[in-house]
Design an enzyme around this catalytic site. Structure first.
Site, short mmCIF file in Angstrom:
data_model
loop_
_atom_site.label_atom_id
_atom_site.label_comp_id
_atom_site.label_asym_id
_atom_site.label_seq_id
_atom_site.Cartn_x
_atom_site.Cartn_y
_atom_site.Cartn_z
N GLY A 55 0.81 -1.21 0.00
CA GLY A 55 0.00 0.00 0.00
C GLY A 55 0.85 1.26 0.00
N THR A 56 1.90 1.26 0.78
CA THR A 56 2.74 2.45 0.88
C THR A 56 3.39 2.77 -0.47
OG1 THR A 56 3.16 2.01 3.20
CG2 THR A 56 4.70 3.48 2.10
N ASN A 90 -8.21 4.50 8.64
CA ASN A 90 -7.73 3.27 9.29
C ASN A 90 -7.95 3.27 10.80
OD1 ASN A 90 -5.73 5.40 8.76
ND2 ASN A 90 -4.36 4.15 10.00
N GLN A 145 -7.93 0.10 3.40
CA GLN A 145 -8.84 -0.41 4.43
C GLN A 145 -10.21 -0.78 3.85
OE1 GLN A 145 -7.89 -1.21 7.31
NE2 GLN A 145 -6.00 -0.04 7.58
N SER A 150 -3.69 -3.01 -0.60
CA SER A 150 -2.59 -3.76 0.00
C SER A 150 -3.03 -5.20 0.24
CB SER A 150 -2.23 -3.09 1.33
OG SER A 150 -1.48 -3.97 2.12
N GLY A 151 -2.13 -6.15 -0.03
CA GLY A 151 -2.47 -7.56 0.10
C GLY A 151 -2.77 -8.02 1.51
N HIS A 152 -1.93 -7.58 2.46
CA HIS A 152 -2.05 -8.16 3.79
C HIS A 152 -3.21 -7.60 4.60
CE1 HIS A 152 -0.24 -4.99 6.47
NE2 HIS A 152 0.08 -4.52 5.29
N THR A 159 11.72 -7.94 -11.45
CA THR A 159 11.09 -9.26 -11.53
C THR A 159 9.97 -9.35 -10.51
OG1 THR A 159 13.12 -10.27 -12.32
CG2 THR A 159 11.51 -11.74 -11.32
N CYS A 178 1.77 7.04 23.90
CA CYS A 178 2.78 6.11 24.40
C CYS A 178 3.00 4.90 23.50
CB CYS A 178 2.39 5.62 25.78
SG CYS A 178 2.61 6.89 27.01
#
Lengths: 293, 385
Positions: B71-72, B150, B178, B198-200, B236, B324
């Protein structure tokens, strides 16, 4: 995920001495909801002037809670003179170390302890008060505090100072000032490590001058404006006249002429050259529209 | 201890069917799709098939799909590739709530002489379309606005926005990582020029994604060194990744509506029970206009990282917009842009579900959450006894 030691995890999952003491001898409060962590520490002395009981309440992350918990353990049985010598390093060491970005939790512990002792001695304010010049307005950190964490922890970079006391971690507008404080305290030691900041130059060519103005705007000015929903664009440089346009919130702000322009001018004079002056390009400013609340 | 995974906006479990599909391409079928021999050439057919599977889910032509490294990369390629194709235009419009894959790219452009305008959102996370319309001018090269957020799951009216932007002859890109597999899309029927996925995020492999480039959209090649992906993204191919992405898209297309009904039911159950059982908490975002799987809840007086670690001890995975957890000192830029008070932003938790979650997992979390909140509130100096 943070790499916390077993001791940090233990004190987070099983915090000791949680709660409040009735009629405490000393109470210290630091931090706030807005800052993301806050600690209220209280103690009671026995007849020999040693800390008989200590309790805390903490709002914050795992390391803030663990730090508070060990602090109460560490000071029990100590006289106030002994307790006053506890440094943030001691607290972090007792936990087997803290991640660098969490060192400010140990500093918060030390500040609360000092405030509580002060409260006992003078009967005065429980709140940790800000004294002297404020360096970081986002997190309310004073010059005195910045100097102290640098000295006590032998810090040499702005990033470290941010990790230890949060200063510089908000809009970033005070990072140049922190850099200078480090410089003054650490001298040559800091110079070896410090990241490149625009250096005040001697005689510049026009191209160098324009590049340095752009760099100063990018690194020193824009981050601070961004934090307030604004932005700045360098329109042109004509001799010593720097023409800029303000965007976003800044563009609509009626105070532009008196505040932001002065800040920009001051930064440019500091980092580029004292002869520069700033003019706002009103023609390119956007149509005003409502400030969203 | 069983892991209950409610962090599907961060990444998802790869579907077993996807794993089965890609396994041979690591060892036996290792040929290069560009080769002249049959051994390599057969892989080329598989990649063509994967491209068709992705196109099918998006409702576009296979030739409009470029496979990327995620995605990035798709976001970077879309923005920089467009700007390179229209060098005379110097303005970029985006929003204050984008993912860093877009926001950081835009802010970097600012240092290279571009004017970047970030459109704001209201307290529900909704975009100010009037402001967007006002900002589009002759100098605008690209408008890039995420399809859904997201962190909060808030969905933007992207089809309307795409229409608005492209009618002014400006390129429109949307980061839809998303959204793909959660909302049915038909790109042939709307005006989106560029779309990242994005695939994941959709039960496919990590390290692979795609960029949809509408036919006729000018996009400069951004990775040189070969003819792959029409010469725009040389190198490739990540064969197992691409084949896995194709399969994941096929699975998503099969039962997108049914799956999302189920996920939405679980999300709604989890959310309403937590809001009911825990006092002083609030929902962040636009309740009626969200992804079916996302819930972002703020718990007052306590801090997000501490909540996450206590959830983690129960095997429950979630995420937080607190300062945090990120290592920065300020809470989520999305919640701040929405004007969520700092006090609530520090205690925000995001639950994001998937089709692999179950009713039991939701029930278990509903049981644990109030205990965790109470426990931390007992420690908090801001809660009166």
């Amino acid at each position: 995920m943070w790499d916390y030691t077993d001791k940090v995890r233990d004190h987070f999952f099983n915090p000791r001495n949680v709660g409040e003491i009735e009629n405490p001898d000393g109470v210290g409060e630091v931090g706030s909801l807005a800052c993301g962590d806050a600690l209220k520490l209280m103690f009671k002395l026995n007849e020999n002037g040693r800390i008989k009981d200590a309790k805390f309440k903490t709002f914050g992350c795992a390391s803030a809670i663990a730090t508070s918990s060990v602090l109460t353990e560490m000071i029990k049985g100590k006289t106030l003179e002994e307790a006053a010598k506890v440094t943030n390093r001691d607290i972090a060491d007792y936990l087997g170390g803290l991640p660098e970005q969490k060192m400010h939790c140990s500093v918060m512990g030390r500040e609360a302890l000092e405030a509580a002792i002060e409260n006992y001695r003078t009967g005065g304010k429980k709140k940790h008060e800000l004294e002297g010049k404020i360096v970081c307005t986002c997190f309310g950190v004073t010059e005195k505090e910045v100097k102290r964490v640098i000295r006590e922890n032998n810090l040499t970079t702005v990033e470290q100072v941010t990790n230890y006391c949060k200063a510089g971690g908000g809009c970033g507008g005070c990072q140049g000032e922190i850099e200078k404080i480090i410089d003054r305290i650490q001298g040559d030691k800091a110079k070896e490590k410090q990241a490149a900041v625009p250096k005040r130059a001697g005689k510049l060519t026009n191209i160098q001058k324009i590049q340095l103005i752009q760099q100063t705007i990018n690194e020193q000015i824009r981050p601070a404006l961004r934090a307030h929903g604004g932005n700045i664009e360098l329109m042109d440089v004509d001799g010593n006249k720097v023409i800029v346009a303000f965007r976003g919130m800044c563009a609509q702000c009626r105070l532009t002429e008196f505040t932001i322009k002065d800040v920009v001018e001051a930064k440019l004079r500091e980092f580029v050259g004292g002869e520069l002056f700033v003019e706002e390009d009103k023609d390119s400013a956007q149509e005003p529209h409502n400030h969203r609340q | 201890m069983k892991t209950i995974y409610f962090d599907n906006n961060a990444t998802t479990k790869m579907a077993p069917e996807v794993l089965e599909e890609i396994e041979p391409f690591f060892c036996e079928l290792y040929g290069n799709p560009s080769s002249m021999h049959t051994f390599g050439g057969q892989i080329g057919h598989k990649i063509r098939h994967a491209r068709e599977q992705v196109a099918e889910l998006l409702g576009c032509e296979p030739s409009e799909i470029i496979f990327t490294g995620g995605g990035t990369e798709s976001d970077n390629a879309a923005i920089k590739g467009t700007l390179a194709a229209v060098p005379d235009k110097r303005k970029v419009i985006t929003t204050r709530v984008e993912h860093p894959a877009v926001l950081a790219v835009c802010r970097d452009l600012e240092n290279h002489g571009y004017t970047v305008v970030e459109i704001g959102v209201d307290k529900y996370g909704r975009l100010d379309l009037a402001e967007l319309e006002e900002q589009i001018d002759d100098d605008t090269a690209i408008v890039t606005i995420m399809y859904a957020n997201n962190e909060t799951g808030v969905i933007f009216p992207i089809e309307r926005i795409a229409e608005l932007v492209t009618s002014r002859d400006v390129v429109f890109h949307t980061d839809a990582v998303q959204v793909v597999s959660k909302i049915p899309l038909n790109l042939s029927r709307c005006s989106i020029d560029l779309l990242s996925l994005s695939g994941h995020k959709l039960h496919g492999p990590k390290g692979v994604g795609a960029l949809y480039v509408r036919k006729g959209t000018r996009l400069s090649p951004y990775m040189l060194g070969g003819h792959q992906e029409g010469g725009r993204r040389a190198g490739t191919e990540n064969v197992p990744g691409i084949i896995g992405l194709g399969k994941a898209c096929e699975l998503a297309a099969e039962n997108i509506e049914e799956e999302n009904r189920k996920v939405k039911h679980l999300r709604d159950k989890l959310e309403s029970a937590i809001l009911k059982k825990c006092p002083d908490c609030r929902l962040n975002g636009d309740r009626d206009n969200r992804l079916p799987n996302t819930s972002n809840i703020s718990f007052e007086y306590i801090e997000g990282e501490a909540i996450l670690l206590l959830l983690d001890r129960q095997g429950i995975c979630a995420s937080s917009g607190s300062a945090c957890t990120s290592g920065s000192l300020e809470p989520s830029h999305v919640l701040r842009a929405m004007g969520v008070p700092f006090t609530a932003a520090h205690g925000s938790i995001r639950f994001s579900l998937s089709r692999y979650n179950t009713e039991e997992e939701v029930d278990y979390t509903i049981e644990k959450m109030p205990q965790i909140v109470n426990r931390l509130r007992e420690l908090s100096p801001f809660v009166a006894k």
